[in-house]
Motif scaffolding. Structure first.
Motif, PDB file in Angstrom:
ATOM      1  N   LEU A 179     -31.859 -15.878 -32.626  1.00 57.46           N
ATOM      2  CA  LEU A 179     -33.101 -15.433 -31.975  1.00 57.46           C
ATOM      3  C   LEU A 179     -34.142 -14.952 -32.980  1.00 57.46           C
ATOM      4  CD1 LEU A 179     -31.488 -13.582 -28.944  1.00 57.46           C
ATOM      5  CD2 LEU A 179     -33.072 -15.509 -28.774  1.00 57.46           C
ATOM      6  N   GLN A 180     -33.701 -14.510 -34.142  1.00 53.79           N
ATOM      7  CA  GLN A 180     -34.649 -14.031 -35.164  1.00 53.79           C
ATOM      8  C   GLN A 180     -35.421 -15.172 -35.824  1.00 53.79           C
ATOM      9  OE1 GLN A 180     -33.064 -11.115 -38.103  1.00 53.79           O
ATOM     10  NE2 GLN A 180     -31.290 -11.046 -36.754  1.00 53.79           N
ATOM     11  N   LYS A 181     -34.952 -16.418 -35.637  1.00 54.38           N
ATOM     12  CA  LYS A 181     -35.546 -17.584 -36.294  1.00 54.38           C
ATOM     13  C   LYS A 181     -35.733 -17.313 -37.792  1.00 54.38           C
ATOM     14  CE  LYS A 181     -37.848 -19.290 -32.147  1.00 54.38           C
ATOM     15  NZ  LYS A 181     -36.586 -19.790 -31.621  1.00 54.38           N
ATOM     16  N   PRO A 182     -34.629 -17.002 -38.498  1.00 53.60           N
ATOM     17  CA  PRO A 182     -34.748 -16.648 -39.919  1.00 53.60           C
ATOM     18  C   PRO A 182     -35.099 -17.855 -40.788  1.00 53.60           C
ATOM     19  CG  PRO A 182     -32.453 -16.592 -39.201  1.00 53.60           C
ATOM     20  CD  PRO A 182     -33.256 -16.962 -38.009  1.00 53.60           C
ATOM     21  N   ASP A 183     -35.553 -17.550 -42.001  1.00 53.05           N
ATOM     22  CA  ASP A 183     -35.867 -18.608 -42.961  1.00 53.05           C
ATOM     23  C   ASP A 183     -34.591 -19.233 -43.527  1.00 53.05           C
ATOM     24  OD1 ASP A 183     -38.949 -18.310 -43.395  1.00 53.05           O
ATOM     25  OD2 ASP A 183     -38.120 -16.282 -43.356  1.00 53.05           O
ATOM     26  N   LEU A 184     -33.515 -18.441 -43.576  1.00 56.92           N
ATOM     27  CA  LEU A 184     -32.227 -18.943 -44.056  1.00 56.92           C
ATOM     28  C   LEU A 184     -31.121 -18.305 -43.237  1.00 56.92           C
ATOM     29  CD1 LEU A 184     -30.356 -20.416 -46.063  1.00 56.92           C
ATOM     30  CD2 LEU A 184     -30.592 -18.442 -47.600  1.00 56.92           C
ATOM     31  N   ILE A 185     -30.252 -19.150 -42.671  1.00 55.53           N
ATOM     32  CA  ILE A 185     -29.098 -18.677 -41.903  1.00 55.53           C
ATOM     33  C   ILE A 185     -27.849 -18.952 -42.727  1.00 55.53           C
ATOM     34  CG2 ILE A 185     -27.745 -18.942 -39.789  1.00 55.53           C
ATOM     35  CD1 ILE A 185     -30.250 -19.900 -38.376  1.00 55.53           C
ATOM     36  N   LEU A 186     -27.038 -17.905 -42.944  1.00 53.75           N
ATOM     37  CA  LEU A 186     -25.790 -18.015 -43.695  1.00 53.75           C
ATOM     38  C   LEU A 186     -24.629 -17.809 -42.720  1.00 53.75           C
ATOM     39  CD1 LEU A 186     -26.851 -15.715 -46.677  1.00 53.75           C
ATOM     40  CD2 LEU A 186     -26.953 -18.214 -46.621  1.00 53.75           C
ATOM     41  N   LEU A 187     -23.774 -18.804 -42.572  1.00 55.98           N
ATOM     42  CA  LEU A 187     -22.700 -18.756 -41.587  1.00 55.98           C
ATOM     43  C   LEU A 187     -21.350 -18.966 -42.264  1.00 55.98           C
ATOM     44  CD1 LEU A 187     -24.371 -21.022 -38.858  1.00 55.98           C
ATOM     45  CD2 LEU A 187     -24.332 -18.523 -38.922  1.00 55.98           C
ATOM     46  N   ASP A 188     -20.443 -17.998 -42.093  1.00 57.37           N
ATOM     47  CA  ASP A 188     -19.099 -18.102 -42.658  1.00 57.37           C
ATOM     48  C   ASP A 188     -18.106 -18.324 -41.522  1.00 57.37           C
ATOM     49  OD1 ASP A 188     -16.877 -18.027 -44.243  1.00 57.37           O
ATOM     50  OD2 ASP A 188     -17.377 -16.157 -45.259  1.00 57.37           O
ATOM     51  N   GLU A 189     -17.626 -19.549 -41.375  1.00 57.02           N
ATOM     52  CA  GLU A 189     -16.701 -19.957 -40.314  1.00 57.02           C
ATOM     53  C   GLU A 189     -17.237 -19.621 -38.920  1.00 57.02           C
ATOM     54  OE1 GLU A 189     -14.372 -21.870 -40.769  1.00 57.02           O
ATOM     55  OE2 GLU A 189     -13.692 -21.648 -42.812  1.00 57.02           O
ATOM     56  N   PRO A 190     -18.420 -20.126 -38.545  1.00 54.29           N
ATOM     57  CA  PRO A 190     -19.022 -19.743 -37.263  1.00 54.29           C
ATOM     58  C   PRO A 190     -18.317 -20.327 -36.041  1.00 54.29           C
ATOM     59  CG  PRO A 190     -20.300 -21.488 -38.289  1.00 54.29           C
ATOM     60  CD  PRO A 190     -19.258 -21.085 -39.285  1.00 54.29           C
ATOM     61  N   THR A 191     -17.542 -21.400 -36.205  1.00 51.01           N
ATOM     62  CA  THR A 191     -16.969 -22.069 -35.027  1.00 51.01           C
ATOM     63  C   THR A 191     -15.596 -21.536 -34.636  1.00 51.01           C
ATOM     64  OG1 THR A 191     -15.916 -23.854 -36.301  1.00 51.01           O
ATOM     65  CG2 THR A 191     -18.210 -24.181 -35.642  1.00 51.01           C
ATOM     66  N   ASN A 192     -15.044 -20.609 -35.424  1.00 49.27           N
ATOM     67  CA  ASN A 192     -13.688 -20.134 -35.145  1.00 49.27           C
ATOM     68  C   ASN A 192     -13.542 -19.537 -33.747  1.00 49.27           C
ATOM     69  OD1 ASN A 192     -12.448 -20.942 -37.447  1.00 49.27           O
ATOM     70  ND2 ASN A 192     -12.130 -18.921 -38.312  1.00 49.27           N
ATOM     71  N   HIS A 193     -14.601 -18.923 -33.250  1.00 46.33           N
ATOM     72  CA  HIS A 193     -14.496 -18.234 -31.957  1.00 46.33           C
ATOM     73  C   HIS A 193     -15.310 -18.916 -30.866  1.00 46.33           C
ATOM     74  CE1 HIS A 193     -12.357 -14.932 -33.862  1.00 46.33           C
ATOM     75  NE2 HIS A 193     -13.266 -14.931 -34.808  1.00 46.33           N
ATOM     76  N   LEU A 466       5.512 -29.995 -27.186  1.00 42.54           N
ATOM     77  CA  LEU A 466       4.785 -29.094 -28.097  1.00 42.54           C
ATOM     78  C   LEU A 466       3.533 -28.579 -27.398  1.00 42.54           C
ATOM     79  CD1 LEU A 466       4.558 -30.494 -31.740  1.00 42.54           C
ATOM     80  CD2 LEU A 466       5.173 -28.180 -31.054  1.00 42.54           C
ATOM     81  N   ILE A 467       3.373 -27.257 -27.367  1.00 45.80           N
ATOM     82  CA  ILE A 467       2.171 -26.650 -26.782  1.00 45.80           C
ATOM     83  C   ILE A 467       1.511 -25.801 -27.862  1.00 45.80           C
ATOM     84  CG2 ILE A 467       1.258 -25.182 -24.950  1.00 45.80           C
ATOM     85  CD1 ILE A 467       3.799 -25.762 -23.345  1.00 45.80           C
ATOM     86  N   LEU A 468       0.312 -26.202 -28.283  1.00 49.39           N
ATOM     87  CA  LEU A 468      -0.401 -25.507 -29.354  1.00 49.39           C
ATOM     88  C   LEU A 468      -1.696 -24.919 -28.821  1.00 49.39           C
ATOM     89  CD1 LEU A 468      -0.013 -28.160 -32.227  1.00 49.39           C
ATOM     90  CD2 LEU A 468       1.565 -26.344 -31.570  1.00 49.39           C
ATOM     91  N   ASP A 469      -1.828 -23.604 -28.876  1.00 45.58           N
ATOM     92  CA  ASP A 469      -3.010 -22.906 -28.371  1.00 45.58           C
ATOM     93  C   ASP A 469      -3.856 -22.455 -29.562  1.00 45.58           C
ATOM     94  OD1 ASP A 469      -4.892 -21.519 -26.947  1.00 45.58           O
ATOM     95  OD2 ASP A 469      -3.491 -20.188 -25.928  1.00 45.58           O
ATOM     96  N   GLU A 470      -4.959 -23.150 -29.809  1.00 34.90           N
ATOM     97  CA  GLU A 470      -5.873 -22.880 -30.934  1.00 34.90           C
ATOM     98  C   GLU A 470      -5.115 -22.796 -32.263  1.00 34.90           C
ATOM     99  OE1 GLU A 470      -8.841 -23.252 -30.623  1.00 34.90           O
ATOM    100  OE2 GLU A 470      -9.556 -22.604 -28.671  1.00 34.90           O
ATOM    101  N   PRO A 471      -4.465 -23.890 -32.665  1.00 36.94           N
ATOM    102  CA  PRO A 471      -3.641 -23.830 -33.874  1.00 36.94           C
ATOM    103  C   PRO A 471      -4.419 -23.873 -35.182  1.00 36.94           C
ATOM    104  CG  PRO A 471      -3.622 -26.052 -32.985  1.00 36.94           C
ATOM    105  CD  PRO A 471      -4.404 -25.210 -32.013  1.00 36.94           C
ATOM    106  N   THR A 472      -5.705 -24.264 -35.161  1.00 39.72           N
ATOM    107  CA  THR A 472      -6.404 -24.556 -36.423  1.00 39.72           C
ATOM    108  C   THR A 472      -7.335 -23.451 -36.906  1.00 39.72           C
ATOM    109  OG1 THR A 472      -8.270 -25.651 -35.308  1.00 39.72           O
ATOM    110  CG2 THR A 472      -6.360 -27.013 -35.860  1.00 39.72           C
ATOM    111  N   ASN A 473      -7.401 -22.322 -36.191  1.00 36.74           N
ATOM    112  CA  ASN A 473      -8.417 -21.317 -36.526  1.00 36.74           C
ATOM    113  C   ASN A 473      -8.353 -20.813 -37.962  1.00 36.74           C
ATOM    114  OD1 ASN A 473      -9.756 -21.403 -34.150  1.00 36.74           O
ATOM    115  ND2 ASN A 473      -9.082 -19.421 -33.386  1.00 36.74           N
ATOM    116  N   HIS A 474      -7.166 -20.727 -38.532  1.00 33.33           N
ATOM    117  CA  HIS A 474      -7.048 -20.167 -39.894  1.00 33.33           C
ATOM    118  C   HIS A 474      -6.603 -21.210 -40.911  1.00 33.33           C
ATOM    119  CE1 HIS A 474      -7.741 -16.023 -38.631  1.00 33.33           C
ATOM    120  NE2 HIS A 474      -6.938 -16.257 -37.611  1.00 33.33           N
ATOM    121  N   LEU A 475      -6.778 -22.491 -40.568  1.00 35.77           N
ATOM    122  CA  LEU A 475      -6.347 -23.545 -41.483  1.00 35.77           C
ATOM    123  C   LEU A 475      -7.551 -24.199 -42.134  1.00 35.77           C
ATOM    124  CD1 LEU A 475      -3.607 -25.300 -39.293  1.00 35.77           C
ATOM    125  CD2 LEU A 475      -3.342 -23.372 -40.847  1.00 35.77           C
TER     126      LEU A 475
END
Length: 546
Positions: A179-193, A466-475
């Motif tokens: 919402l701030q519409k910044p000049d530079l956005i820095l994202l560290d693992e934004p899709t994990n959640h 095999l049932i895997l619930d969000e297995p890749t978050n930390h890989l």
């Protein structure tokens, strides 16, 4: 333009990276790549201004806004979701409030000739110029649109942030950044959640509405779709490629092949020179030539070949014992928590050998269904497991179930059998446990390390469902590819809960979509499902705020 000039970071006299220099231009979409520990997150924090380099500097225009989303947040909870997101406009709203106050002063004061009155006029003029240069914004509509794009419902807006998990609070922080519409956005693992729909929305937003972006992510498809530039951090330096991740991989391979050729040629040259020195050392007539070659050797700068992870591990699940024809049969299953209906009248059948993905927004019941299959929760209706179903289950909290008093090696050694016992160190290495790390007690591991260890345990057990619930978050990307290859070769039945599109691509052949208290079956792979859903969902988000 933001410039990074000669950044050096040292720990205990050892350099993490040295003299890193590059520029960040408007419309750059940069993927920051490199193996774990190369310094990616450290570099991001320095650009964000939350950490300092040992030497060097980051230079940005005076009015530039740099916004940073770290992997882990420590946020205060004293507002509703809507109020917290609206803080993105805090400076603008404070500017308007100050301007209104000063204008009221001008209306009521009569000391027109005083210095104070002149100062107020100057302040109003300066503030007005800044305020009216800002594009007119319907603040509430922008907040609503952004929150809904990130998966919030209107009914969530007035709920206190204390009611939300860390992952959902991360989304609120992400909303404030966007919402701030910044000049530079820095994202560290934004899709994990984020669920798949929210990842797609974020990807589209960053491509169409953001200025410059730098992202660290293990979501290969997100990175490929978003970025137009890749900066690799390796061995204390950087390589800058004006291309996306997939093309960068090819260019990096070519670069290393070229380095290896130069290294081999140089090694041959050095060997030839050394052979001449050894052969004619002490020969009077060759003294000058020998001395010349000794000096030549001293002057040679040894060519370095960038490190490359050459561990190729073909990880396979043990053969799956044969199960019945239909490992999972559900008829009219409903799950409620009090008056809250998660899903109702769900009827699905999963056949032996099928590979299904459970997708949908967070909170729509994917993990709830998995818990029902596992018998961990009660429900209404009929749910039946097929004959001889042997379940391997990876839950989001799987890491907490490990024996904390065992070492990493002992944890795997306990369950390994046959030829696998000779490969334990290789398997651990593929999942980023090597050297002293294999002797660490589980209680000393980080959350991500425990998750990886729990995944290895599952990989070594004979199961047919095999049932895997969000297995890749930390890989990381390489580890995910190892897991994906193992799952492709798995000959049992697979149920996947994941928001990682690249991981699901080629694994899931059927999709169960969760939403509006229903479970809908789609007879297509994840790409077909997403092609059909993407436009529809984006239109829904746009329509909902008009």
């Amino acid at each position: 333009m933001i410039s990074v000039d000669n950044l050096t970071v040292e720990f205990n006299g050892s350099a993490l990276f040295s003299d890193i220099t590059f520029n960040i231009n408007e419309n750059d979409r940069i993927a920051l790549m490199g193996k774990n520990g190369a310094g990616k997150s450290t570099l991001l924090k320095i650009i964000a201004g939350v950490s300092k380099a040992t030497r060097g500097k980051v230079t940005a225009p005076k009015e530039a806004i740099i916004a940073y989303l770290p992997q882990h947040l420590l946020t205060e909870d004293n507002a509703t979701v809507f109020e917290e997101a609206s803080k993105a406009f805090g400076k603008i709203l404070a500017m308007k409030k100050q301007m209104d106050y000063l204008n009221s002063q001008l209306e009521t004061r009569t000391d027109y000739e005083s210095d104070e009155y002149s100062k107020i006029i100057e302040q109003v003029s300066e503030l007005s110029e800044k305020y009216y240069s800002i594009e007119e914004i319907n603040f509430d509509a922008e907040v609503e649109k952004t929150l809904m794009g990130l998966g919030f419902l209107r009914t969530d807006f007035n709920r206190p942030t204390t009611e939300f998990s860390g992952g959902w609070r991360m989304r609120i922080e992400l909303a404030k950044i966007l919402l701030q519409k910044p000049d530079l956005i820095l994202l560290d693992e934004p899709t994990n959640h984020l669920d798949i729909e929210s990842v797609q929305w974020l990807e589209e937003f960053l491509k169409t509405s953001a200025k410059a972006v730098i992202v660290i992510s293990h979501d290969k498809m997100f990175v490929d779709n978003l970025t137009n530039r890749t900066i690799e951090v390796t061995m204390g330096r950087i390589y800058d490629y004006k291309t996306n991740y997939t093309h960068y991989l090819q260019l990096r391979k070519e670069r290393r092949e070229q380095q290896q050729k130069q290294f081999d040629d140089q090694a041959k040259q050095i060997a030839d020179i050394q052979q001449f020195i050894d052969r004619f050392k002490g020969t009077y007539s060759k003294t000058l030539q020998v001395q010349s070659r000794v000096k030549m050797l001293e002057k040679i700068e040894i060519i370095e070949v960038d490190e490359v992870d050459s561990s190729a591990l073909n990880l396979k699940f043990p053969p799956a014992p044969r199960s019945g024809n239909y490992p999972v049969i559900m008829e009219g299953v409903t799950k409620k928590y009090g008056d809250h209906v998660v899903f109702k009248d769900a009827s699905i059948t999963i056949a032996r050998g099928e590979r299904v993905a459970l997708v949908g927004k967070n909170g729509e019941g994917k993990s709830t269904l998995v818990k029902a299959i596992m018998g961990e929760i009660e429900y209404d209706g009929k749910l039946q497991l097929g004959h001889n179903s042997m379940i391997g289950y990876f839950a989001q909290n799987q890491a907490s179930l490990l024996d904390e008093d065992l070492t990493v090696f002992q944890t795997i050694d306990q369950i390994a059998f046959g030829d696998v016992r000779t490969q334990i160190k290789n398997i651990l290495g593929a999942f980023m446990f090597s050297g002293e790390a294999i002797d660490k007690k589980v209680k000393m591991l980080s959350g991500g390390e425990k998750t990886r260890l729990a995944m290895i345990k599952l990989l070594l057990q004979p199961v047919n469902l095999l049932i895997l619930d969000e297995p890749t978050n930390h890989l990381d990307i390489k580890t995910k590819e190892i897991l994906k290859d193992a799952l492709k070769a798995f000959d049992g039945t697979l149920i996947l809960v994941s928001h990682d599109r690249d991981f699901l691509d080629g694994l899931a052949t059927k999709v169960f979509e969760f939403g509006n208290k229903r479970i809908k079956e789609h007879f297509e792979d994840i790409n077909g499902f997403l092609r059909n859903k993407k436009l529809e969902n984006l239109r829904e988000v746009e329509r909902s705020v008009k």
